[in-house]
Write a protein that holds these residues in place. Structure first.
Motif, short mmCIF file in Angstrom:
data_model
loop_
_atom_site.label_atom_id
_atom_site.label_comp_id
_atom_site.label_asym_id
_atom_site.label_seq_id
_atom_site.Cartn_x
_atom_site.Cartn_y
_atom_site.Cartn_z
N ASN A 149 0.79 -1.23 0.00
CA ASN A 149 0.00 0.00 0.00
C ASN A 149 0.83 1.29 0.00
N HIS A 184 -6.61 1.69 0.87
CA HIS A 184 -5.53 0.72 1.11
C HIS A 184 -4.63 1.30 2.20
N GLN A 188 -7.36 -8.13 -4.67
CA GLN A 188 -7.86 -7.18 -3.67
C GLN A 188 -9.22 -6.62 -4.09
N THR A 248 -11.75 -9.10 -3.13
CA THR A 248 -12.00 -9.06 -1.67
C THR A 248 -12.96 -7.91 -1.34
#
Ligand code: NAP
Ligand code: MG
Length: 492
Positions: A174, A303, A352, A355
């Motif tokens: 991130n 993030h 991601q 998710t």
């Protein structure tokens, strides 16, 4: 002004108000087609002979391929770090060590634009953030710790600070360059040597840092940069000649690391996940608070380990705050990370994005009410609309689990005691935010909230002099400031 499909006022996307594209040029970024491992001051081929692709998440195109290090490569890197530690770095006068670290900081500043463009290409974050936050803050960490290198007797009065030896450092995707700076600068300033592994999806700025380190003539082996996936990280953790593990990443992997080093002499600092509460009291300056909440969760696509992902609003101002939030959400620009107008860039990886979508579905299934910005998303790449959930139960998964994306849950409260209990009702404890006009309320909240950092009337502010770290499942140990130095020394 027009109305959106969500029936809120649409200020910016009115045709007359569209911003013209303002893309940052890619030409400054020199990205090689292939990167090797940086061991003992040189770029060397991996013994696995394997490479993996790193892509641009905004268009799914390959940027480069990167060496996949195995246990044999880790062993080589640790040996180089040990030799550099024993023979050169721990023996060098501290003021000489500082000169190298200052040099690295200055070179980062000189190449700041290139770093920023590569960070945005490889990770998907808006150029405004990588240019104005990530890269300058990373350089500042090198400056700050260079300043301490020859002043450790003032950092730890009446004690002698002795370096730990070889540090194995593992970082997430991130804030790739900034996390590398957080880890490398205090370690080498205190006389340790380093083996660092960036995340699989964002290795490029760490490899650029390796190029700078080589150009800065840092003695070979002091910093080794190794690329690979989770297994490479595990090989660092399990190497017997590592004295300290510094890990930033998920709580799940943090737990695996803790188990792996139990019973060894390895020291560890673990900076793990978060689920921060951002709290708006009725006496807060509401426009500023709304802006702070937007920054707190949508900055860097959410993030952010310390993202203010749970918003608590005092009941009396709930309606006003919600309306302001929805209006502001509609003005956020989602799109090309290299465009200087972009507020929300690309989600770091397909995995991601999946998710985040999974959690958005869970939120709806749990009965929460969803509001999403009506903005158009680019046809290619991994993008997600900024999303709010209201009618959220404290026990719901979207309010308890870390989503790590641009998704905000909103709940209400009536009293200070109630919101403290709700804010603390989480397995995490990394950060929190309080918005109020009253100093006494700020002090009450900061003492009672179990979070490593509590921001008051601001959010997501970082500085090399301030310690950062968590309570509970957010990990242990602190990075930044003097605390960050003490994590790399034994005091005798
Ligand atoms: P992650 O999956 O835990 O990965 C972090 C790093 O560990 C990556 O370099 C990863 O390699 C490596 N890794 C994976 N499995 C490993 C293993 N078994 N042993 C050793 N290393 C291993 O986390 P992430 O998804 O990249 O990052 C997001 C998480 O980081 C979030 O939970 C966030 O809250 C947390 N975070 C915390 C802070 C903080 O300061 N507290 C700051 C930023 C992020 P690969 O990437 O190649 O898998
Ligand atoms: Mg990438």
């Amino acid at each position: 002004m027009a109305k959106t499909k969500n029936n809120t006022l649409k200020l910016q996307f009115d045709t007359t108000w569209n911003y013209a594209p303002a893309p940052e040029s890619k030409s400054i970024a020199s990205i090689k087609p292939r990167y090797e491992l940086f061991i003992n001051g040189e770029f060397v081929k991996p013994s696995s002979k394997k490479y993996f692709d790193t892509i641009n998440p905004a268009n799914e195109e390959k940027l480069s391929e990167v060496a996949d290090a195995n246990a044999a490569d880790i062993d080589k890197a640790v040996k180089a770090a040990r030799t550099a530690y024993d023979k050169v770095w721990s023996k060098m006068p501290a003021k000489e060590r500082a000169k190298y670290i200052y040099r690295i900081a200055r070179m980062m500043q000189e190449r700041a634009r290139e770093f920023a463009v590569i960070e945005s290409l490889d990770g998907g974050k808006p150029i405004r953030e990588s240019r104005d936050f990530d890269v300058p803050t990373a350089a500042n960490h090198f400056f700050y710790y260079a300043g301490w290198a020859d002043k450790l007797e003032y950092a730890f009065p009446n004690r002698t600070a002795v370096p730990l030896g070889v540090a194995g450092q593992i970082i997430p995707w991130n804030f790739p360059l900034l996390m590398a700076a957080w880890k490398v600068a205090p370690a080498i300033a205190t006389g340790n040597t380093v083996v660092l592994k960036p995340a699989e999806t964002t290795p490029l700025t760490a490899l650029k840092l390796a190029e700078i380190i080589q150009e800065a003539d840092l003695p070979p082996g002091v910093v080794n940069i190794i690329t690979g996936a989770g297994a490479t990280g595990a090989a660092i953790v399990n190497h017997p000649d590592i004295d300290k593990i510094a890990f930033t990443g998920s709580t799940d992997v943090g737990k695996i690391i803790q188990k792996a080093i139990a019973g060894t002499n390895k020291k560890a600092t673990l900076e793990l996940g978060g689920k921060a509460a951002n709290i708006i009291f009725e006496d807060a300056p509401l426009d500023q608070a709304v802006e702070g909440v937007i920054n707190g969760i949508f900055f860097n696509q959410g993030h952010v380990c310390c993202a203010g992902s749970r918003l608590y609003v005092q009941e009396s101002v709930y309606k006003t705050v919600l309306r302001k939030l929805k209006d502001r959400l509609e003005t956020l620009i989602v799109g090309d990370p290299l465009d200087k107008n972009t507020d929300i860039g690309a989600i770091n990886s397909k995995q991601q994005l999946e998710t985040i979508h999974k959690y958005i579905k869970i939120g709806q299934q749990e009965g929460a009410e969803m509001f999403q910005s009506s903005c158009a998303l680019p046809g290619k790449g991994y993008f997600c609309r900024p999303t709010l959930f209201t009618n959220v139960a404290q026990s719901s998964r979207i309010a308890q689990e870390e989503i790590f994306g641009p998704v905000l849950t909103i709940q209400t409260f009536r009293t200070e005691d109630e919101v403290i209990e709700k804010a603390n009702n989480t397995p995490f404890g990394l950060s929190a935010g309080v918005w109020t006009d009253k100093g006494s309320k700020i002090f009450n909240m900061t003492t009672k909230m179990r979070a490593g950092v509590v921001w008051a009337n601001t959010y997501n502010k970082f500085d090399p002099t301030s310690p950062f770290g968590g309570y509970k499942e957010s990990g242990y140990g602190r990075e930044g400031g003097l605390h960050g130095l003490s994590a790399y020394v034994n005091l005798i």
